[in-house]
Structure formats: C-alpha cells, structure tokens
Design a protein around this motif. Sequence first.
Motif, PDB file in Angstrom:
ATOM      1  N   CYS A 109      41.116  57.917  36.722  1.00  0.00           N
ATOM      2  CA  CYS A 109      41.869  57.572  37.923  1.00  0.00           C
ATOM      3  C   CYS A 109      41.309  56.271  38.489  1.00  0.00           C
ATOM      4  CB  CYS A 109      41.791  58.668  38.978  1.00  0.00           C
ATOM      5  SG  CYS A 109      42.860  58.338  40.405  1.00  0.00           S
ATOM      6  N   THR A 110      42.213  55.368  38.803  1.00  0.00           N
ATOM      7  CA  THR A 110      41.848  54.120  39.458  1.00  0.00           C
ATOM      8  C   THR A 110      42.793  53.910  40.635  1.00  0.00           C
ATOM      9  OG1 THR A 110      43.289  52.837  38.009  1.00  0.00           O
ATOM     10  CG2 THR A 110      40.982  53.012  37.353  1.00  0.00           C
ATOM     11  N   TYR A 111      42.346  53.079  41.562  1.00  0.00           N
ATOM     12  CA  TYR A 111      43.212  52.727  42.683  1.00  0.00           C
ATOM     13  C   TYR A 111      43.329  51.207  42.742  1.00  0.00           C
ATOM     14  CZ  TYR A 111      38.912  51.568  45.209  1.00  0.00           C
ATOM     15  OH  TYR A 111      37.714  51.029  45.571  1.00  0.00           O
ATOM     16  N   THR A 112      44.433  50.752  43.276  1.00  0.00           N
ATOM     17  CA  THR A 112      44.622  49.334  43.541  1.00  0.00           C
ATOM     18  C   THR A 112      45.208  49.197  44.937  1.00  0.00           C
ATOM     19  OG1 THR A 112      46.791  49.398  42.474  1.00  0.00           O
ATOM     20  CG2 THR A 112      44.967  48.624  41.140  1.00  0.00           C
ATOM     21  N   SER A 113      44.828  48.133  45.596  1.00  0.00           N
ATOM     22  CA  SER A 113      45.338  47.889  46.939  1.00  0.00           C
ATOM     23  C   SER A 113      45.487  46.393  47.149  1.00  0.00           C
ATOM     24  CB  SER A 113      44.390  48.467  47.998  1.00  0.00           C
ATOM     25  OG  SER A 113      44.856  48.131  49.289  1.00  0.00           O
ATOM     26  N   CYS A 114      46.677  45.969  47.577  1.00  0.00           N
ATOM     27  CA  CYS A 114      46.894  44.542  47.798  1.00  0.00           C
ATOM     28  C   CYS A 114      46.401  44.100  49.173  1.00  0.00           C
ATOM     29  CB  CYS A 114      48.360  44.189  47.606  1.00  0.00           C
ATOM     30  SG  CYS A 114      49.469  44.971  48.771  1.00  0.00           S
ATOM     31  N   ILE A 115      46.089  45.048  50.058  1.00  0.00           N
ATOM     32  CA  ILE A 115      45.585  44.676  51.386  1.00  0.00           C
ATOM     33  C   ILE A 115      44.112  45.023  51.554  1.00  0.00           C
ATOM     34  CG2 ILE A 115      47.833  44.853  52.498  1.00  0.00           C
ATOM     35  CD1 ILE A 115      46.937  47.582  53.625  1.00  0.00           C
TER      36      ILE A 115
END
Length: 171
Positions: A29-35
């Motif tokens: 599991c990975t997360y990405t966030s543009c903010i």
Amino acid sequence: MWSAQALEMSVGKIPFLEAVNGSTVMLPCTYTSCIGIKNLYFSWQFNDNGTMQKVCDSVIPSEGVVPHVSIYRDRVDFVGKNDHSNISILLWNITFEDGGEYTCFGRNPKEKGKNHSAIFTLIVVDELRVVDNTLTTIIASAVGGAIALIMGFMLLKNFTLFVLSKLEEKK
C-alpha cells in the motif's frame, strides 16, 4: 457535485495475491497526495465475514517521517517505514484464516476529513496450482508452423522466379 481528491491510496496494479499456507506475504500500500500531508491517519483492516478488524494504524506527522505503528494482530509487521509513501505490511506464517479482504485506509486532515481506501485480497491455498500450458503450446506451434510454411512458399517462389529469369537470359 464534483470534488478534487488530493490523497490516493493504492495497493498496486494487481490487487490480489495467491499464497501458500505457512508462507510470508507483503500486502502493498502506498499513498500519494498532490497537496502534501500533515498528520495523515492510516490503518490496515481485515474484513472478517463483514466485521472490520483493525490490523494496525498510525499517524504520519509529515512526509518522510517514520511513524510509530500500533499493531493489533499476531504475525504482522509494518514494513513500509513511510519510505516513498510506502505503508505496506508483512504477514508471516499465514493461515487459511488470514485469507480475505484487507483495506488500506487513509485520511488527510488537509482534505477536511475525506476518507480514502484501497482493497487487497489475499487468497490462501494448500499449494499453488500448476498452469496447464498445453493449449498455449498448440496455438504457438500452429502459428509458428503457418509462418514457416508461408516463408517456405515465398522462398520457393523467389527461387523459381530466379531460375526462370536465368533461363530467359540464356535464350
């Protein structure tokens, strides 16, 4: 109403795994966030016949910080260490009871409490099944044979034309 979602949870391109009873598996599991993130709450949960059981959870203060993870099940290790937004877990010595759906959940306070999740399915088997490649072999052989036949015909045709042109030159 359309809303932009800055956080995304992902378990990869293949959201399931078949593993042998007694083996060790990593649930990705990975997360990405543009903010960006601030105090990102994440958890892993196991769907036990409709009842969600918490596997582990933590809060990540900021990107790149290794979180202190609380683990609620035996034979589970947090291996993500938040390196490259990785929040994967390791299940070792899996049993048939470990099979089922695992949810990787995340909530970023910068998004005003919106929830995001991704589901990974673990299938525990006695032994990995042997794939029968007979049909694939037959099809590949037929296609290869057809290509060889066409190439042979073209070679014979070109040779025949060559011989005929040489005979024409002699006349």
